[in-house]
Design a protein around this motif. Structure first.
Motif, mmCIF file in Angstrom:
data_model
loop_
_atom_site.group_PDB
_atom_site.id
_atom_site.type_symbol
_atom_site.label_atom_id
_atom_site.label_comp_id
_atom_site.label_asym_id
_atom_site.label_seq_id
_atom_site.Cartn_x
_atom_site.Cartn_y
_atom_site.Cartn_z
ATOM 1 N N GLN A 24 -18.299 9.621 -12.801
ATOM 2 C CA GLN A 24 -17.816 8.388 -13.426
ATOM 3 C C GLN A 24 -16.341 8.471 -13.808
ATOM 4 O O GLN A 24 -15.703 7.437 -14.020
ATOM 5 N N ALA A 25 -15.806 9.677 -13.895
ATOM 6 C CA ALA A 25 -14.387 9.848 -14.190
ATOM 7 C C ALA A 25 -13.529 9.741 -12.939
ATOM 8 O O ALA A 25 -12.294 9.662 -13.038
ATOM 9 N N VAL A 26 -14.164 9.727 -11.768
ATOM 10 C CA VAL A 26 -13.429 9.735 -10.499
ATOM 11 C C VAL A 26 -13.749 8.510 -9.640
ATOM 12 O O VAL A 26 -12.858 7.954 -8.994
ATOM 13 N N VAL A 58 -12.509 9.948 -0.607
ATOM 14 C CA VAL A 58 -13.837 10.295 -1.111
ATOM 15 C C VAL A 58 -14.032 11.807 -1.100
ATOM 16 O O VAL A 58 -14.571 12.387 -2.053
ATOM 17 N N VAL A 59 -13.570 12.458 -0.043
ATOM 18 C CA VAL A 59 -13.675 13.917 0.037
ATOM 19 C C VAL A 59 -12.888 14.566 -1.096
ATOM 20 O O VAL A 59 -13.371 15.494 -1.760
ATOM 21 N N ARG A 60 -11.683 14.062 -1.347
ATOM 22 C CA ARG A 60 -10.863 14.647 -2.410
ATOM 23 C C ARG A 60 -11.494 14.409 -3.780
ATOM 24 O O ARG A 60 -11.511 15.293 -4.629
ATOM 25 N N GLY A 61 -12.035 13.202 -3.986
ATOM 26 C CA GLY A 61 -12.697 12.913 -5.254
ATOM 27 C C GLY A 61 -13.924 13.770 -5.467
ATOM 28 O O GLY A 61 -14.182 14.250 -6.578
ATOM 29 N N THR A 62 -14.684 13.972 -4.403
ATOM 30 C CA THR A 62 -15.879 14.823 -4.499
ATOM 31 C C THR A 62 -15.484 16.250 -4.832
ATOM 32 O O THR A 62 -16.169 16.936 -5.609
ATOM 33 N N TRP A 63 -14.371 16.710 -4.269
ATOM 34 C CA TRP A 63 -13.876 18.058 -4.588
ATOM 35 C C TRP A 63 -13.504 18.156 -6.065
ATOM 36 O O TRP A 63 -13.802 19.170 -6.725
ATOM 37 N N ALA A 101 0.848 -1.188 0.000
ATOM 38 C CA ALA A 101 0.000 0.000 0.000
ATOM 39 C C ALA A 101 0.879 1.232 0.000
ATOM 40 O O ALA A 101 1.844 1.332 0.737
ATOM 41 N N SER A 102 0.535 2.206 -0.837
ATOM 42 C CA SER A 102 1.316 3.427 -0.934
ATOM 43 C C SER A 102 0.828 4.432 0.087
ATOM 44 O O SER A 102 -0.193 4.245 0.744
ATOM 45 N N LYS A 103 1.544 5.530 0.148
ATOM 46 C CA LYS A 103 1.170 6.543 1.135
ATOM 47 C C LYS A 103 -0.237 7.035 0.885
ATOM 48 O O LYS A 103 -0.630 7.317 -0.235
ATOM 49 N N GLY A 104 -1.033 7.086 1.951
ATOM 50 C CA GLY A 104 -2.398 7.579 1.852
ATOM 51 C C GLY A 104 -3.388 6.548 1.387
ATOM 52 O O GLY A 104 -4.560 6.832 1.281
ATOM 53 N N SER A 105 -2.958 5.299 1.079
ATOM 54 C CA SER A 105 -3.890 4.308 0.559
ATOM 55 C C SER A 105 -4.518 3.519 1.694
ATOM 56 O O SER A 105 -4.057 3.521 2.823
ATOM 57 N N ARG A 106 -5.590 2.779 1.356
ATOM 58 C CA ARG A 106 -6.223 1.905 2.331
ATOM 59 C C ARG A 106 -5.437 0.616 2.466
ATOM 60 O O ARG A 106 -4.779 0.183 1.549
ATOM 61 N N THR A 107 -5.555 -0.030 3.585
ATOM 62 C CA THR A 107 -5.020 -1.371 3.745
ATOM 63 C C THR A 107 -6.122 -2.369 4.059
ATOM 64 O O THR A 107 -5.888 -3.559 4.071
ATOM 65 N N SER A 108 -7.339 -1.905 4.302
ATOM 66 C CA SER A 108 -8.451 -2.812 4.524
ATOM 67 C C SER A 108 -8.921 -3.358 3.193
ATOM 68 O O SER A 108 -8.594 -2.842 2.137
ATOM 69 N N LYS A 109 -9.731 -4.416 3.212
ATOM 70 C CA LYS A 109 -10.043 -5.149 2.003
ATOM 71 C C LYS A 109 -11.461 -4.859 1.523
ATOM 72 O O LYS A 109 -12.425 -5.221 2.166
ATOM 73 N N GLY A 110 -11.553 -4.222 0.358
ATOM 74 C CA GLY A 110 -12.784 -4.172 -0.388
ATOM 75 C C GLY A 110 -13.907 -3.354 0.191
ATOM 76 O O GLY A 110 -15.050 -3.529 -0.185
ATOM 77 N N SER A 111 -13.676 -2.489 1.146
ATOM 78 C CA SER A 111 -14.766 -1.734 1.754
ATOM 79 C C SER A 111 -14.849 -0.310 1.234
ATOM 80 O O SER A 111 -15.532 0.520 1.798
ATOM 81 N N GLY A 112 -14.142 -0.021 0.152
ATOM 82 C CA GLY A 112 -14.173 1.307 -0.429
ATOM 83 C C GLY A 112 -13.006 2.146 0.027
ATOM 84 O O GLY A 112 -12.165 1.735 0.818
ATOM 85 N N PHE A 133 -10.211 5.856 -9.823
ATOM 86 C CA PHE A 133 -9.578 4.960 -8.858
ATOM 87 C C PHE A 133 -10.212 4.941 -7.477
ATOM 88 O O PHE A 133 -9.779 4.189 -6.607
ATOM 89 N N ILE A 134 -11.224 5.767 -7.230
ATOM 90 C CA ILE A 134 -11.820 5.830 -5.892
ATOM 91 C C ILE A 134 -13.110 5.016 -5.852
ATOM 92 O O ILE A 134 -14.032 5.242 -6.631
ATOM 93 N N ASP A 135 -13.153 4.048 -4.933
ATOM 94 C CA ASP A 135 -14.378 3.300 -4.662
ATOM 95 C C ASP A 135 -15.101 4.009 -3.523
ATOM 96 O O ASP A 135 -14.613 4.004 -2.387
ATOM 97 N N PRO A 136 -16.249 4.645 -3.794
ATOM 98 C CA PRO A 136 -16.913 5.428 -2.753
ATOM 99 C C PRO A 136 -17.529 4.581 -1.650
ATOM 100 O O PRO A 136 -18.000 5.129 -0.650
ATOM 101 N N GLY A 137 -17.554 3.256 -1.840
ATOM 102 C CA GLY A 137 -18.125 2.400 -0.813
ATOM 103 C C GLY A 137 -19.627 2.329 -0.841
ATOM 104 O O GLY A 137 -20.250 1.774 0.045
ATOM 105 N N THR A 138 -20.245 2.892 -1.884
ATOM 106 C CA THR A 138 -21.691 2.821 -2.065
ATOM 107 C C THR A 138 -21.966 2.367 -3.479
ATOM 108 O O THR A 138 -21.091 2.359 -4.327
ATOM 109 N N ASP A 139 -23.204 2.007 -3.736
ATOM 110 C CA ASP A 139 -23.572 1.496 -5.060
ATOM 111 C C ASP A 139 -24.699 2.321 -5.657
ATOM 112 O O ASP A 139 -25.571 1.812 -6.333
ATOM 113 N N ASP A 140 -24.676 3.612 -5.368
ATOM 114 C CA ASP A 140 -25.741 4.473 -5.866
ATOM 115 C C ASP A 140 -25.569 4.706 -7.351
ATOM 116 O O ASP A 140 -24.524 5.145 -7.806
ATOM 117 N N GLY A 141 -26.603 4.415 -8.118
ATOM 118 C CA GLY A 141 -26.545 4.651 -9.548
ATOM 119 C C GLY A 141 -27.120 6.004 -9.900
ATOM 120 O O GLY A 141 -27.659 6.725 -9.055
#
Length: 256
Positions: A180-182, A25-30, A8-19, A156-164
């Motif tokens: 969809q680009a983020v 998410v805040v940075r992607g939303t920005w 895992a690189s700096k700032g990345s998650r180490t947990s598995k598959g939970s988004g 590259f960001i998984d928001p952890g939700t499945d809202d379409g």
């Protein structure tokens, strides 16, 4: 955007598959909001010593260095064929044609992005060198189309939700396209890229991915392994952006 491959690189998650982490998410939303609110009419920007057109609803390279970084360091196959999935404003595809790739194909799910790439191909006198298709991932390509290099600057960001997408005003539909680009909920698009891209490569063709330290590296490695690939890091952005490491990855067939 990219991943560290073996750790895992700096700032990345180490947990598995939970988004992604809350910060990711805040940075992607920005990024989505900055482009949606900042680009409300056709404009231009400068990148790699060229002027580029930018349309509303298209991810703006001015708000994120990833497009410029990946375009600079991609190993374009001079004299060969290049496919960009998710072409956005068209900077990478146009640059591939300018760097003498014999065939350049660009796809995007967004009609605005396809038109934006068309504008930039015309602006730089390369319309005859670039084929454009609107479609999700590899949709629109011919059954026999094969490429020496395939690249995707992925959401590259998984928001952890499945809202379409939902029924919203036009302005919010535009914002949804930018999301969809983020964001890639559940990394479903990444899974499809890994499982379908191999059939689109020439013998000896290369499969590349743009990722980021804001992405879920554990899930990325698992999906790559499921599709028969291991991840090799070709280039990282290092200190180019504070708090984020963009990485250019190669998906190498795992023959072991």
């Amino acid at each position: 955007m990219a991943s560290q491959g073996s750790g895992a690189s700096k700032g990345s998650r180490t947990s598995k598959g939970s988004g992604a982490s809350k910060g990711a998410v805040v940075r992607g939303t920005w990024l989505v909001s900055s482009t949606a609110d900042g680009v409300t009419e056709p404009t231009t920007f400068r990148l790699h010593d060229r002027e580029w057109d930018l349309l509303p609803g298209v991810f703006a390279p001015t708000y994120c260095v990833s497009t410029g970084f990946f375009t600079e360091f991609l190993p374009f196959p001079v004299g060969g064929s290049f496919l960009e999935v998710g072409c956005g404003a068209g900077v990478t595809a146009v640059s591939a044609a300018a760097k003498r790739c014999a065939r350049v194909v660009a796809t995007d799910i967004s009609e605005a992005a396809v038109e934006n790439t068309r504008l930039n191909a015309a602006r730089h006198g390369l319309s005859e060198r670039i084929e454009l298709y609107r479609g999700d991932m590899f949709d629109g390509l011919g059954p026999g189309d094969r490429f020496d290099l395939i690249f995707w600057n992925s959401p590259f960001i998984d928001p952890g939700t499945d809202d379409g997408p939902s029924a919203r005003p036009v302005r919010d539909d535009m914002r949804e396209q930018l999301r969809q680009a983020v964001f890639d909920p559940g990394y479903r698009a990444h899974r499809r890229y890994f499982t379908e891209a191999g059939a689109r490569l020439t013998a000896g063709g290369r499969l590349l991915l743009g990722f980021s330290s804001l992405g879920d590296h554990d899930t990325l490695r698992r999906l790559a392994a499921d599709a028969g690939y291991r991840i090799s890091v070709l280039r990282t952005s290092g200190d180019l952006v504070r708090g984020v490491d963009y990485q250019l990855l190669e998906l190498v067939p795992d023959d072991t």
